[in-house]
Motif scaffolding. Structure first.
Motif, PDB file in Angstrom:
ATOM      1  N   SER A  36       0.888  -1.246   0.018  1.00 10.60           N
ATOM      2  CA  SER A  36       0.080   0.155   0.278  1.00 10.60           C
ATOM      3  C   SER A  36       0.788   1.056  -0.125  1.00 10.60           C
ATOM      4  CB  SER A  36      -1.032   0.093   1.337  1.00 10.60           C
ATOM      5  OG  SER A  36      -1.630   1.133   1.125  1.00 10.60           O
ATOM      6  N   SER A  37       0.196   2.162  -0.604  1.00  8.46           N
ATOM      7  CA  SER A  37       0.839   3.642  -0.467  1.00  8.46           C
ATOM      8  C   SER A  37       0.263   4.303   0.906  1.00  8.46           C
ATOM      9  CB  SER A  37       0.209   4.662  -1.735  1.00  8.46           C
ATOM     10  OG  SER A  37       0.760   4.379  -2.915  1.00  8.46           O
ATOM     11  N   ALA A  38       0.762   5.544   0.897  1.00  6.53           N
ATOM     12  CA  ALA A  38       0.212   6.300   2.203  1.00  6.53           C
ATOM     13  C   ALA A  38      -1.325   6.622   1.629  1.00  6.53           C
ATOM     14  CB  ALA A  38       1.059   7.319   2.258  1.00  6.53           C
ATOM     15  N   MET A  39      -2.080   7.010   2.741  1.00  4.54           N
ATOM     16  CA  MET A  39      -3.297   7.540   2.417  1.00  4.54           C
ATOM     17  C   MET A  39      -3.212   8.677   1.691  1.00  4.54           C
ATOM     18  SD  MET A  39      -5.790   6.569   5.849  1.00  4.54           S
ATOM     19  CE  MET A  39      -5.894   8.241   6.114  1.00  4.54           C
ATOM     20  N   VAL A  42      -1.240  12.160   2.127  1.00  2.00           N
ATOM     21  CA  VAL A  42      -0.464  12.162   3.266  1.00  2.00           C
ATOM     22  C   VAL A  42       1.094  12.396   3.219  1.00  2.00           C
ATOM     23  CG1 VAL A  42       0.427  10.599   5.280  1.00  2.00           C
ATOM     24  CG2 VAL A  42      -1.919  10.688   4.709  1.00  2.00           C
ATOM     25  N   THR A  43       1.536  11.891   1.920  1.00  2.08           N
ATOM     26  CA  THR A  43       2.868  11.963   1.799  1.00  2.08           C
ATOM     27  C   THR A  43       3.124  13.565   1.322  1.00  2.08           C
ATOM     28  OG1 THR A  43       2.848  10.001   0.743  1.00  2.08           O
ATOM     29  CG2 THR A  43       4.944  11.353   0.158  1.00  2.08           C
ATOM     30  N   ASP A  44       2.266  13.992   0.702  1.00  2.00           N
ATOM     31  CA  ASP A  44       2.336  15.680   0.503  1.00  2.00           C
ATOM     32  C   ASP A  44       2.507  16.370   1.880  1.00  2.00           C
ATOM     33  OD1 ASP A  44       2.644  15.401  -2.405  1.00  2.00           O
ATOM     34  OD2 ASP A  44       0.535  15.667  -2.519  1.00  2.00           O
ATOM     35  N   GLY A 124       4.009   8.000   6.128  1.00  2.00           N
ATOM     36  CA  GLY A 124       2.979   7.618   5.443  1.00  2.00           C
ATOM     37  C   GLY A 124       2.463   6.247   5.178  1.00  2.00           C
ATOM     38  N   GLU A 125       3.260   5.472   4.806  1.00  2.00           N
ATOM     39  CA  GLU A 125       3.070   4.145   4.162  1.00  2.00           C
ATOM     40  C   GLU A 125       3.135   3.485   5.868  1.00  2.00           C
ATOM     41  OE1 GLU A 125       4.350   5.996   2.238  1.00  2.00           O
ATOM     42  OE2 GLU A 125       3.570   5.475   0.332  1.00  2.00           O
ATOM     43  N   LEU A 126       3.972   3.721   6.787  1.00  2.00           N
ATOM     44  CA  LEU A 126       3.929   2.622   7.880  1.00  2.00           C
ATOM     45  C   LEU A 126       2.481   3.028   8.662  1.00  2.00           C
ATOM     46  CD1 LEU A 126       7.414   3.421   8.806  1.00  2.00           C
ATOM     47  CD2 LEU A 126       6.516   1.099   8.266  1.00  2.00           C
ATOM     48  N   GLY A 188       4.498   0.152   0.203  1.00  2.00           N
ATOM     49  CA  GLY A 188       5.057   0.678  -0.975  1.00  2.00           C
ATOM     50  C   GLY A 188       5.951   1.682  -0.767  1.00  2.00           C
ATOM     51  N   PHE A 189       7.056   2.042  -1.566  1.00  2.00           N
ATOM     52  CA  PHE A 189       7.885   3.573  -1.585  1.00  2.00           C
ATOM     53  C   PHE A 189       9.046   3.372  -0.552  1.00  2.00           C
ATOM     54  CE2 PHE A 189       7.445   7.744   0.292  1.00  2.00           C
ATOM     55  CZ  PHE A 189       8.162   8.430  -0.710  1.00  2.00           C
ATOM     56  N   ILE A 190       8.892   2.349   0.316  1.00  2.00           N
ATOM     57  CA  ILE A 190      10.142   2.699   1.410  1.00  2.00           C
ATOM     58  C   ILE A 190      11.109   1.224   1.366  1.00  2.00           C
ATOM     59  CG2 ILE A 190       8.704   4.001   2.918  1.00  2.00           C
ATOM     60  CD1 ILE A 190       8.587   1.668   4.950  1.00  2.00           C
ATOM     61  N   GLY A 202      11.438   7.181  -4.289  1.00  2.00           N
ATOM     62  CA  GLY A 202      11.146   8.301  -4.869  1.00  2.00           C
ATOM     63  C   GLY A 202       9.642   8.443  -4.924  1.00  2.00           C
ATOM     64  N   ARG A 203       9.182   9.504  -5.203  1.00  2.00           N
ATOM     65  CA  ARG A 203       7.559   9.843  -5.074  1.00  2.00           C
ATOM     66  C   ARG A 203       6.944   8.979  -6.280  1.00  2.00           C
ATOM     67  NH1 ARG A 203       5.410  14.180  -2.698  1.00  2.00           N
ATOM     68  NH2 ARG A 203       3.466  12.766  -2.692  1.00  2.00           N
ATOM     69  N   GLY A 204       5.755   8.496  -5.805  1.00  2.00           N
ATOM     70  CA  GLY A 204       5.027   7.652  -6.460  1.00  2.00           C
ATOM     71  C   GLY A 204       5.632   6.149  -6.687  1.00  2.00           C
ATOM     72  N   GLY A 205       6.836   5.762  -5.735  1.00  2.00           N
ATOM     73  CA  GLY A 205       7.361   4.579  -5.852  1.00  2.00           C
ATOM     74  C   GLY A 205       6.788   3.391  -5.526  1.00  2.00           C
ATOM     75  N   SER A 206       5.576   3.427  -5.003  1.00  2.00           N
ATOM     76  CA  SER A 206       4.890   2.222  -4.513  1.00  2.00           C
ATOM     77  C   SER A 206       4.563   1.294  -5.695  1.00  2.00           C
ATOM     78  CB  SER A 206       3.477   2.521  -3.872  1.00  2.00           C
ATOM     79  OG  SER A 206       3.602   3.109  -2.659  1.00  2.00           O
ATOM     80  N   ASP A 207       4.282   1.656  -6.919  1.00  2.00           N
ATOM     81  CA  ASP A 207       4.109   0.799  -7.996  1.00  2.00           C
ATOM     82  C   ASP A 207       5.373   0.088  -8.270  1.00  2.00           C
ATOM     83  OD1 ASP A 207       1.688   1.775  -8.339  1.00  2.00           O
ATOM     84  OD2 ASP A 207       2.130   3.050 -10.180  1.00  2.00           O
TER      85      ASP A 207
HETATM   86  N1  ASP Z   1       3.241   7.999  -0.824  1.00  2.00           N
HETATM   87  C1  ASP Z   1       4.317   7.948  -1.985  1.00  2.00           C
HETATM   88  C2  ASP Z   1       3.968   9.369  -2.869  1.00  2.00           C
HETATM   89  O1  ASP Z   1       2.704   9.865  -2.577  1.00  2.00           O
HETATM   90  C3  ASP Z   1       4.393   6.769  -3.078  1.00  2.00           C
HETATM   91  C4  ASP Z   1       3.318   6.357  -3.830  1.00  2.00           C
HETATM   92  O2  ASP Z   1       2.035   6.828  -3.381  1.00  2.00           O
HETATM   93  O3  ASP Z   1       3.467   5.779  -4.618  1.00  2.00           O
HETATM   94  O4  ASP Z   1       4.881   9.489  -3.661  1.00  2.00           O
END
Ligand code: ASP
Ligand code: MG
Length: 456
Positions: A36-39, A42-44, A124-126, A188-190, A202-207
Protein backbone atom coordinates in the motif's frame (compact mmCIF):
# COMPACT_ATOMS: atom_id res chain seq x y z
CA UNK A 1 1.37 -15.78 -5.25
CA UNK A 2 -0.07 -12.48 -6.32
CA UNK A 3 0.84 -8.87 -5.50
CA UNK A 4 -1.89 -6.27 -5.10
CA UNK A 5 -0.85 -2.64 -4.85
CA UNK A 6 -3.29 -0.01 -3.66
CA UNK A 7 -2.66 3.67 -4.33
CA UNK A 8 -3.37 6.51 -1.92
CA UNK A 9 -6.93 7.16 -3.06
CA UNK A 10 -7.67 3.44 -2.77
CA UNK A 11 -6.94 3.49 0.97
CA UNK A 12 -7.95 7.03 1.87
CA UNK A 13 -10.50 6.19 4.56
CA UNK A 14 -12.36 3.36 6.28
CA UNK A 15 -14.70 2.71 3.39
CA UNK A 16 -11.94 2.54 0.79
CA UNK A 17 -9.72 0.38 3.00
CA UNK A 18 -12.62 -2.05 3.33
CA UNK A 19 -13.05 -2.13 -0.42
CA UNK A 20 -9.34 -2.77 -0.83
CA UNK A 21 -9.56 -5.59 1.70
CA UNK A 22 -12.61 -7.08 -0.03
CA UNK A 23 -10.53 -7.27 -3.18
CA UNK A 24 -7.45 -8.65 -1.45
CA UNK A 25 -9.31 -11.37 0.46
CA UNK A 26 -11.13 -12.43 -2.70
CA UNK A 27 -7.64 -13.55 -3.79
CA UNK A 28 -6.85 -15.29 -0.51
CA UNK A 29 -6.33 -18.64 -2.22
CA UNK A 30 -3.64 -17.08 -4.43
CA UNK A 31 -1.35 -16.16 -1.51
CA UNK A 32 -1.81 -12.38 -1.68
CA UNK A 33 0.75 -9.75 -0.75
CA UNK A 34 -0.88 -6.35 -0.34
CA UNK A 35 1.40 -3.37 -0.96
CA UNK A 36 0.00 0.00 0.00
CA UNK A 37 0.77 3.65 -0.54
CA UNK A 38 0.21 6.24 2.14
CA UNK A 39 -3.37 7.47 2.41
CA UNK A 40 -4.16 10.14 -0.19
CA UNK A 41 -2.31 13.45 0.37
CA UNK A 42 -0.41 12.17 3.43
CA UNK A 43 2.98 12.11 1.70
CA UNK A 44 2.40 15.66 0.47
CA UNK A 45 1.45 16.68 4.01
CA UNK A 46 4.66 15.11 5.34
CA UNK A 47 6.69 16.99 2.75
CA UNK A 48 5.02 20.21 3.88
CA UNK A 49 5.61 19.45 7.53
CA UNK A 50 9.30 18.96 6.71
CA UNK A 51 9.45 22.29 4.91
CA UNK A 52 7.71 24.00 7.79
CA UNK A 53 10.25 22.52 10.18
CA UNK A 54 13.18 23.58 8.02
CA UNK A 55 11.82 27.13 7.94
CA UNK A 56 12.31 27.09 11.70
CA UNK A 57 8.61 26.89 12.56
CA UNK A 58 8.79 23.96 14.96
CA UNK A 59 5.31 24.56 16.32
CA UNK A 60 3.80 24.61 12.83
CA UNK A 61 5.56 21.39 11.92
CA UNK A 62 4.35 19.73 15.12
CA UNK A 63 0.81 20.81 14.38
CA UNK A 64 1.05 19.33 10.88
CA UNK A 65 2.30 16.06 12.40
CA UNK A 66 -0.60 15.98 14.88
CA UNK A 67 -3.03 16.54 12.00
CA UNK A 68 -1.57 13.66 10.03
CA UNK A 69 -1.57 11.33 13.03
CA UNK A 70 -5.06 12.48 13.96
CA UNK A 71 -6.37 11.46 10.58
CA UNK A 72 -5.15 7.92 11.14
CA UNK A 73 -6.48 7.78 14.70
CA UNK A 74 -9.90 8.81 13.42
CA UNK A 75 -9.88 5.97 10.91
CA UNK A 76 -8.67 3.51 13.55
CA UNK A 77 -11.50 4.49 15.89
CA UNK A 78 -13.98 4.26 13.06
CA UNK A 79 -13.36 0.65 12.14
CA UNK A 80 -11.37 -1.02 14.92
CA UNK A 81 -12.34 -2.07 18.40
CA UNK A 82 -11.02 -3.96 21.42
CA UNK A 83 -7.50 -5.27 21.22
CA UNK A 84 -7.15 -4.41 17.52
CA UNK A 85 -7.89 -0.78 18.28
CA UNK A 86 -5.64 -0.74 21.31
CA UNK A 87 -2.71 -2.26 19.39
CA UNK A 88 -3.14 0.05 16.42
CA UNK A 89 -3.40 3.17 18.60
CA UNK A 90 -0.28 2.04 20.46
CA UNK A 91 1.67 1.76 17.20
CA UNK A 92 0.31 5.03 15.85
CA UNK A 93 1.23 6.85 19.08
CA UNK A 94 4.77 5.45 18.84
CA UNK A 95 4.94 6.85 15.34
CA UNK A 96 3.60 10.20 16.55
CA UNK A 97 6.45 10.45 19.06
CA UNK A 98 9.07 9.45 16.51
CA UNK A 99 7.73 11.85 13.89
CA UNK A 100 7.55 14.76 16.35
CA UNK A 101 11.12 14.11 17.47
CA UNK A 102 12.37 14.05 13.91
CA UNK A 103 10.59 17.25 12.95
CA UNK A 104 11.86 18.95 16.08
CA UNK A 105 15.39 18.02 15.09
CA UNK A 106 14.87 19.49 11.63
CA UNK A 107 13.41 22.67 13.08
CA UNK A 108 16.41 23.09 15.37
CA UNK A 109 18.90 22.51 12.59
CA UNK A 110 16.82 24.32 9.97
CA UNK A 111 18.12 21.80 7.55
CA UNK A 112 16.89 18.58 6.04
CA UNK A 113 19.04 16.12 4.15
CA UNK A 114 17.50 13.66 1.71
CA UNK A 115 18.20 11.03 4.32
CA UNK A 116 16.18 12.84 6.97
CA UNK A 117 13.41 13.57 4.51
CA UNK A 118 13.10 9.85 3.71
CA UNK A 119 12.84 9.09 7.41
CA UNK A 120 9.90 11.50 7.66
CA UNK A 121 8.13 10.42 4.47
CA UNK A 122 8.24 6.74 5.43
CA UNK A 123 5.62 7.38 8.10
CA UNK A 124 2.89 7.74 5.48
CA UNK A 125 3.12 4.13 4.34
CA UNK A 126 3.84 2.79 7.83
CA UNK A 127 0.67 4.46 9.11
CA UNK A 128 -1.63 3.35 6.29
CA UNK A 129 -0.49 -0.27 6.44
CA UNK A 130 -0.84 -0.36 10.24
CA UNK A 131 -4.52 0.47 9.73
CA UNK A 132 -4.99 -1.96 6.86
CA UNK A 133 -3.43 -4.90 8.70
CA UNK A 134 -5.40 -4.13 11.87
CA UNK A 135 -8.66 -3.88 9.96
CA UNK A 136 -8.02 -7.18 8.20
CA UNK A 137 -7.60 -8.83 11.63
CA UNK A 138 -10.68 -7.04 12.94
CA UNK A 139 -12.65 -8.57 10.11
CA UNK A 140 -11.40 -11.99 11.08
CA UNK A 141 -8.81 -12.60 8.38
CA UNK A 142 -5.41 -14.03 8.95
CA UNK A 143 -3.18 -11.04 8.23
CA UNK A 144 0.46 -10.30 8.82
CA UNK A 145 2.02 -6.83 8.90
CA UNK A 146 5.52 -6.79 7.43
CA UNK A 147 7.80 -3.76 7.53
CA UNK A 148 9.10 -3.58 3.97
CA UNK A 149 12.45 -2.29 5.22
CA UNK A 150 13.35 -5.82 6.27
CA UNK A 151 13.52 -6.97 2.65
CA UNK A 152 13.49 -3.89 0.36
CA UNK A 153 17.26 -3.42 0.30
CA UNK A 154 18.42 -0.31 -1.54
CA UNK A 155 21.54 1.76 -2.02
CA UNK A 156 21.90 5.02 -0.12
CA UNK A 157 20.60 7.24 -2.91
CA UNK A 158 18.15 8.81 -0.50
CA UNK A 159 14.91 10.18 -1.99
CA UNK A 160 15.26 7.94 -5.03
CA UNK A 161 17.16 4.93 -3.82
CA UNK A 162 17.91 2.10 -6.23
CA UNK A 163 16.74 -1.37 -5.21
CA UNK A 164 19.28 -4.16 -4.95
CA UNK A 165 17.31 -6.79 -6.81
CA UNK A 166 19.56 -9.66 -5.90
CA UNK A 167 19.54 -8.96 -2.19
CA UNK A 168 15.79 -8.34 -2.30
CA UNK A 169 15.11 -11.65 -4.01
CA UNK A 170 16.84 -13.44 -1.14
CA UNK A 171 15.40 -11.32 1.65
CA UNK A 172 11.85 -11.32 0.30
CA UNK A 173 11.86 -15.12 0.25
CA UNK A 174 12.95 -15.18 3.89
CA UNK A 175 10.77 -12.42 5.25
CA UNK A 176 7.64 -12.69 3.16
CA UNK A 177 6.28 -16.17 3.11
CA UNK A 178 3.07 -15.77 1.21
CA UNK A 179 0.67 -18.66 1.40
CA UNK A 180 -2.96 -19.27 0.59
CA UNK A 181 -5.28 -18.23 3.40
CA UNK A 182 -2.96 -15.50 4.71
CA UNK A 183 -2.84 -11.84 3.74
CA UNK A 184 0.54 -10.13 3.95
CA UNK A 185 0.38 -6.35 4.28
CA UNK A 186 3.48 -4.29 3.55
CA UNK A 187 4.47 -0.79 2.45
CA UNK A 188 5.24 0.52 -0.98
CA UNK A 189 7.76 3.32 -1.50
CA UNK A 190 10.08 2.58 1.45
CA UNK A 191 13.22 0.53 1.79
CA UNK A 192 16.41 0.41 3.75
CA UNK A 193 20.15 0.36 3.22
CA UNK A 194 22.31 -2.52 4.31
CA UNK A 195 22.98 -0.59 7.53
CA UNK A 196 19.27 -0.35 8.18
CA UNK A 197 18.81 3.32 7.32
CA UNK A 198 15.36 4.14 5.89
CA UNK A 199 15.22 5.09 2.21
CA UNK A 200 12.49 5.79 -0.33
CA UNK A 201 12.28 4.82 -3.99
CA UNK A 202 11.07 8.26 -5.08
CA UNK A 203 7.65 9.86 -5.23
CA UNK A 204 5.03 7.57 -6.65
CA UNK A 205 7.36 4.66 -5.92
CA UNK A 206 4.79 2.22 -4.61
CA UNK A 207 4.08 0.77 -8.04
CA UNK A 208 7.76 0.10 -8.33
CA UNK A 209 7.76 -1.61 -4.93
CA UNK A 210 4.92 -3.85 -6.09
CA UNK A 211 6.68 -5.01 -9.24
CA UNK A 212 9.97 -5.47 -7.36
CA UNK A 213 8.20 -7.76 -4.89
CA UNK A 214 6.40 -9.50 -7.75
CA UNK A 215 9.69 -10.14 -9.53
CA UNK A 216 11.46 -11.25 -6.33
CA UNK A 217 8.77 -13.79 -5.52
CA UNK A 218 7.96 -14.70 -9.13
CA UNK A 219 4.36 -13.64 -8.73
CA UNK A 220 1.76 -14.98 -11.13
CA UNK A 221 0.54 -11.38 -11.50
CA UNK A 222 0.88 -7.88 -10.12
CA UNK A 223 -2.33 -5.91 -9.78
CA UNK A 224 -2.18 -2.12 -9.55
CA UNK A 225 -5.42 -0.94 -7.95
CA UNK A 226 -6.12 2.69 -8.66
CA UNK A 227 -8.92 5.12 -9.45
CA UNK A 228 -9.33 4.38 -13.16
CA UNK A 229 -10.49 1.21 -14.89
CA UNK A 230 -7.29 0.57 -16.79
CA UNK A 231 -5.76 2.29 -19.78
CA UNK A 232 -8.20 3.88 -22.20
CA UNK A 233 -8.19 4.20 -25.98
CA UNK A 234 -7.86 7.94 -25.54
CA UNK A 235 -8.49 10.77 -23.09
CA UNK A 236 -12.12 10.42 -21.92
CA UNK A 237 -12.32 14.18 -21.30
CA UNK A 238 -12.12 14.61 -25.05
CA UNK A 239 -13.95 11.45 -26.11
CA UNK A 240 -16.44 10.30 -23.50
CA UNK A 241 -16.86 7.00 -25.35
CA UNK A 242 -13.19 6.07 -24.92
CA UNK A 243 -13.01 2.40 -24.02
CA UNK A 244 -10.71 0.39 -21.83
CA UNK A 245 -7.95 -1.42 -23.70
CA UNK A 246 -8.16 -5.01 -22.47
CA UNK A 247 -4.61 -6.10 -23.27
CA UNK A 248 -1.55 -4.13 -24.15
CA UNK A 249 2.18 -4.74 -24.40
CA UNK A 250 4.57 -3.28 -21.86
CA UNK A 251 6.15 -1.32 -24.70
CA UNK A 252 2.84 0.15 -25.81
CA UNK A 253 2.09 1.29 -22.28
CA UNK A 254 5.52 2.90 -22.14
CA UNK A 255 4.76 4.91 -25.29
CA UNK A 256 1.51 6.10 -23.77
CA UNK A 257 3.15 7.03 -20.50
CA UNK A 258 5.05 9.83 -22.19
CA UNK A 259 1.74 11.35 -23.18
CA UNK A 260 0.61 11.49 -19.62
CA UNK A 261 -1.42 8.30 -19.52
CA UNK A 262 -0.34 8.59 -15.91
CA UNK A 263 -1.51 5.10 -15.09
CA UNK A 264 1.83 3.33 -15.21
CA UNK A 265 5.30 4.70 -15.39
CA UNK A 266 7.54 2.52 -17.61
CA UNK A 267 10.38 2.41 -15.11
CA UNK A 268 8.06 1.31 -12.35
CA UNK A 269 7.03 -1.84 -14.18
CA UNK A 270 10.54 -2.76 -15.33
CA UNK A 271 11.01 -5.58 -12.78
CA UNK A 272 7.78 -7.20 -14.00
CA UNK A 273 8.84 -6.69 -17.61
CA UNK A 274 12.13 -8.49 -16.97
CA UNK A 275 10.35 -11.51 -15.57
CA UNK A 276 7.42 -11.37 -17.98
CA UNK A 277 4.90 -11.00 -15.16
CA UNK A 278 1.52 -9.61 -16.24
CA UNK A 279 0.65 -6.26 -14.66
CA UNK A 280 -3.04 -5.46 -14.25
CA UNK A 281 -4.39 -1.95 -13.89
CA UNK A 282 -7.73 -2.06 -12.12
CA UNK A 283 -10.22 0.23 -10.41
CA UNK A 284 -10.74 -0.17 -6.67
CA UNK A 285 -14.19 1.42 -6.99
CA UNK A 286 -15.24 -0.87 -9.83
CA UNK A 287 -13.40 -4.15 -9.26
CA UNK A 288 -15.77 -6.03 -11.54
CA UNK A 289 -14.52 -4.09 -14.54
CA UNK A 290 -11.82 -6.05 -16.32
CA UNK A 291 -9.23 -3.25 -16.49
CA UNK A 292 -6.12 -3.50 -18.62
CA UNK A 293 -3.43 -6.14 -18.48
CA UNK A 294 0.08 -5.34 -19.62
CA UNK A 295 1.85 -8.32 -21.11
CA UNK A 296 5.18 -9.00 -22.82
CA UNK A 297 3.84 -9.14 -26.36
CA UNK A 298 0.50 -7.84 -27.50
CA UNK A 299 -1.62 -10.03 -29.73
CA UNK A 300 -2.91 -9.09 -33.16
CA UNK A 301 -2.07 -6.00 -35.12
CA UNK A 302 -3.39 -2.50 -35.38
CA UNK A 303 -3.83 0.54 -33.19
CA UNK A 304 -4.82 0.28 -29.55
CA UNK A 305 -4.80 3.84 -28.34
CA UNK A 306 -4.47 7.45 -29.36
CA UNK A 307 -2.51 9.76 -27.14
CA UNK A 308 -1.74 13.41 -27.55
CA UNK A 309 0.16 16.16 -25.94
CA UNK A 310 -0.26 19.87 -26.43
CA UNK A 311 1.99 22.84 -25.79
CA UNK A 312 4.73 21.39 -27.93
CA UNK A 313 7.33 23.40 -29.80
CA UNK A 314 8.47 22.30 -33.21
CA UNK A 315 11.99 23.18 -34.26
CA UNK A 316 13.19 22.87 -37.84
CA UNK A 317 16.88 22.97 -38.45
CA UNK A 318 18.02 23.42 -42.03
CA UNK A 319 21.55 23.32 -43.24
CA UNK A 320 23.07 22.62 -46.60
CA UNK A 321 26.18 21.64 -44.68
CA UNK A 322 24.34 18.56 -43.58
CA UNK A 323 24.52 17.12 -47.07
CA UNK A 324 26.95 14.23 -47.08
CA UNK A 325 28.47 15.46 -43.85
CA UNK A 326 28.93 13.60 -40.63
CA UNK A 327 28.87 14.91 -37.12
CA UNK A 328 26.11 17.38 -37.84
CA UNK A 329 23.47 15.61 -35.80
CA UNK A 330 25.75 15.11 -32.87
CA UNK A 331 26.65 18.79 -32.92
CA UNK A 332 22.98 19.65 -33.06
CA UNK A 333 21.99 17.34 -30.21
CA UNK A 334 24.85 18.62 -28.12
CA UNK A 335 22.98 21.91 -28.03
CA UNK A 336 19.94 20.21 -26.52
CA UNK A 337 22.11 18.35 -24.08
CA UNK A 338 23.79 21.56 -23.01
CA UNK A 339 20.39 23.07 -22.24
CA UNK A 340 19.10 19.87 -20.64
CA UNK A 341 16.13 19.77 -22.97
CA UNK A 342 14.79 16.40 -24.10
CA UNK A 343 13.94 16.01 -27.76
CA UNK A 344 10.88 13.86 -28.35
CA UNK A 345 10.04 13.35 -32.00
CA UNK A 346 12.55 13.57 -34.78
CA UNK A 347 12.30 13.37 -38.54
CA UNK A 348 15.17 14.09 -40.86
CA UNK A 349 15.88 14.57 -44.52
CA UNK A 350 19.29 15.10 -46.06
CA UNK A 351 19.34 18.79 -45.32
CA UNK A 352 16.82 19.34 -42.56
CA UNK A 353 15.83 17.98 -39.19
CA UNK A 354 12.48 18.51 -37.49
CA UNK A 355 12.22 17.99 -33.78
CA UNK A 356 9.73 18.56 -31.05
CA UNK A 357 10.49 19.69 -27.52
CA UNK A 358 8.17 19.98 -24.63
CA UNK A 359 9.67 22.48 -22.28
CA UNK A 360 10.58 25.72 -23.92
CA UNK A 361 12.33 27.13 -20.88
CA UNK A 362 15.66 27.44 -22.65
CA UNK A 363 14.22 27.78 -26.14
CA UNK A 364 15.83 31.13 -26.80
CA UNK A 365 19.29 29.86 -25.88
CA UNK A 366 18.80 26.67 -27.87
CA UNK A 367 17.84 28.62 -30.97
CA UNK A 368 20.76 30.98 -30.54
CA UNK A 369 23.22 28.10 -30.27
CA UNK A 370 21.72 26.25 -33.24
CA UNK A 371 21.83 29.38 -35.37
CA UNK A 372 25.58 29.36 -35.09
CA UNK A 373 25.68 26.60 -37.63
CA UNK A 374 22.25 26.21 -39.22
CA UNK A 375 19.01 27.92 -40.16
CA UNK A 376 16.35 27.52 -37.48
CA UNK A 377 12.57 27.86 -37.57
CA UNK A 378 10.46 27.59 -34.47
CA UNK A 379 6.71 26.98 -34.26
CA UNK A 380 5.06 27.12 -30.88
CA UNK A 381 1.59 25.90 -29.88
CA UNK A 382 1.95 22.60 -31.63
CA UNK A 383 0.71 19.19 -30.56
CA UNK A 384 1.90 15.63 -30.89
CA UNK A 385 -0.61 12.95 -31.65
CA UNK A 386 0.42 9.37 -31.38
CA UNK A 387 -1.24 6.15 -32.45
CA UNK A 388 0.06 3.25 -30.42
CA UNK A 389 -0.53 -0.34 -31.38
CA UNK A 390 1.09 -3.46 -32.65
CA UNK A 391 2.78 -3.98 -36.02
CA UNK A 392 0.97 -0.94 -37.23
CA UNK A 393 2.13 -0.88 -40.76
CA UNK A 394 1.72 -4.53 -41.29
CA UNK A 395 -1.97 -3.94 -41.07
CA UNK A 396 -3.34 -3.54 -44.50
CA UNK A 397 -4.58 -0.08 -45.32
CA UNK A 398 -3.32 1.40 -42.08
CA UNK A 399 -1.71 4.48 -43.55
CA UNK A 400 -4.52 5.01 -46.00
CA UNK A 401 -6.98 4.97 -43.14
CA UNK A 402 -4.94 7.38 -41.03
CA UNK A 403 -4.37 9.93 -43.73
CA UNK A 404 -7.81 9.80 -45.27
CA UNK A 405 -9.36 10.20 -41.82
CA UNK A 406 -7.17 13.26 -41.34
CA UNK A 407 -7.85 14.71 -44.77
CA UNK A 408 -7.85 18.48 -44.63
CA UNK A 409 -5.86 18.67 -41.40
CA UNK A 410 -2.41 20.07 -42.04
CA UNK A 411 0.34 17.87 -40.59
CA UNK A 412 3.75 19.27 -39.75
CA UNK A 413 5.73 16.13 -39.25
CA UNK A 414 5.42 12.37 -39.26
CA UNK A 415 7.53 9.96 -37.30
CA UNK A 416 7.39 6.19 -37.29
CA UNK A 417 8.78 4.27 -34.38
CA UNK A 418 11.17 1.56 -35.50
CA UNK A 419 9.40 -0.93 -33.28
CA UNK A 420 6.25 -0.53 -35.40
CA UNK A 421 4.29 0.31 -32.32
CA UNK A 422 3.76 3.97 -32.89
CA UNK A 423 2.98 6.52 -35.51
CA UNK A 424 3.44 10.04 -34.24
CA UNK A 425 2.27 13.20 -35.92
CA UNK A 426 2.96 16.82 -35.14
CA UNK A 427 0.26 19.33 -35.94
CA UNK A 428 -0.95 22.72 -34.80
CA UNK A 429 -2.55 22.58 -31.38
CA UNK A 430 -5.80 24.02 -32.72
CA UNK A 431 -6.29 20.95 -34.93
CA UNK A 432 -5.40 18.38 -32.31
CA UNK A 433 -8.80 17.66 -30.74
CA UNK A 434 -10.43 17.30 -34.12
CA UNK A 435 -7.69 14.98 -35.35
CA UNK A 436 -8.04 12.78 -32.26
CA UNK A 437 -11.80 12.60 -32.77
CA UNK A 438 -11.43 11.64 -36.42
CA UNK A 439 -8.87 8.94 -35.72
CA UNK A 440 -10.80 7.60 -32.75
CA UNK A 441 -13.87 7.32 -34.94
CA UNK A 442 -11.89 5.66 -37.71
CA UNK A 443 -10.16 3.05 -35.56
CA UNK A 444 -12.22 2.53 -32.46
CA UNK A 445 -15.80 3.50 -33.05
CA UNK A 446 -16.58 1.71 -36.28
CA UNK A 447 -14.15 -1.14 -35.96
CA UNK A 448 -16.99 -3.62 -35.69
CA UNK A 449 -18.62 -2.54 -38.92
CA UNK A 450 -15.51 -2.12 -40.98
CA UNK A 451 -13.94 -5.20 -42.48
CA UNK A 452 -10.36 -4.85 -41.31
CA UNK A 453 -8.65 -6.81 -44.01
CA UNK A 454 -10.55 -5.87 -47.12
CA UNK A 455 -8.46 -3.91 -49.56
CA UNK A 456 -9.41 -0.27 -49.68
N1 ASP B 1 3.22 7.78 -0.99
C1 ASP B 1 4.25 7.98 -1.97
C2 ASP B 1 3.94 9.22 -2.78
O1 ASP B 1 2.90 9.81 -2.62
C3 ASP B 1 4.46 6.80 -2.84
C4 ASP B 1 3.28 6.37 -3.67
O2 ASP B 1 2.14 6.77 -3.42
O3 ASP B 1 3.47 5.61 -4.61
O4 ASP B 1 4.75 9.61 -3.57
MG1 MG C 1 0.51 7.55 -5.57
Amino acid sequence: MIVLKFGGTSVQGPEMIDRALDIAVSRMDRAPVLVSSAMAKVTDALVKATQTAVSGDGAGAAKAAHDIIGRHITVAKDFLSGKNLEDAIGKIEDMRRALLALLKGLALLRECSARSSDAVLAFGELLSTTLIAARAKQRGYKAEFVDSRVFMRTDDGFSSAAPDMKAIAGLAKQKLKPKPGKLIVCQGFIGSTEEGVTTTLGRGGSDYSATIIGAALRAEAVEIWTDVSGILTTDPRLIPGAATIPRMSYAGAAELAYFGAKVMHPSSIQPAVEKGIPVWVKNTKAPEEPGTVLIPVAEGTGPRAIAFKKNITLINVVSSRMLNAYGFLSRMFAVFEKHKTPVDLIATSEVSVSMTVESSASLREIVRDLQEFAGVEVSKNQAILCLVGKNLWEERGFFVRVFSALEGIPLKMISLGASKINLSLALAEEHCDQAVKLLHREFFEQAATQPQDSPR
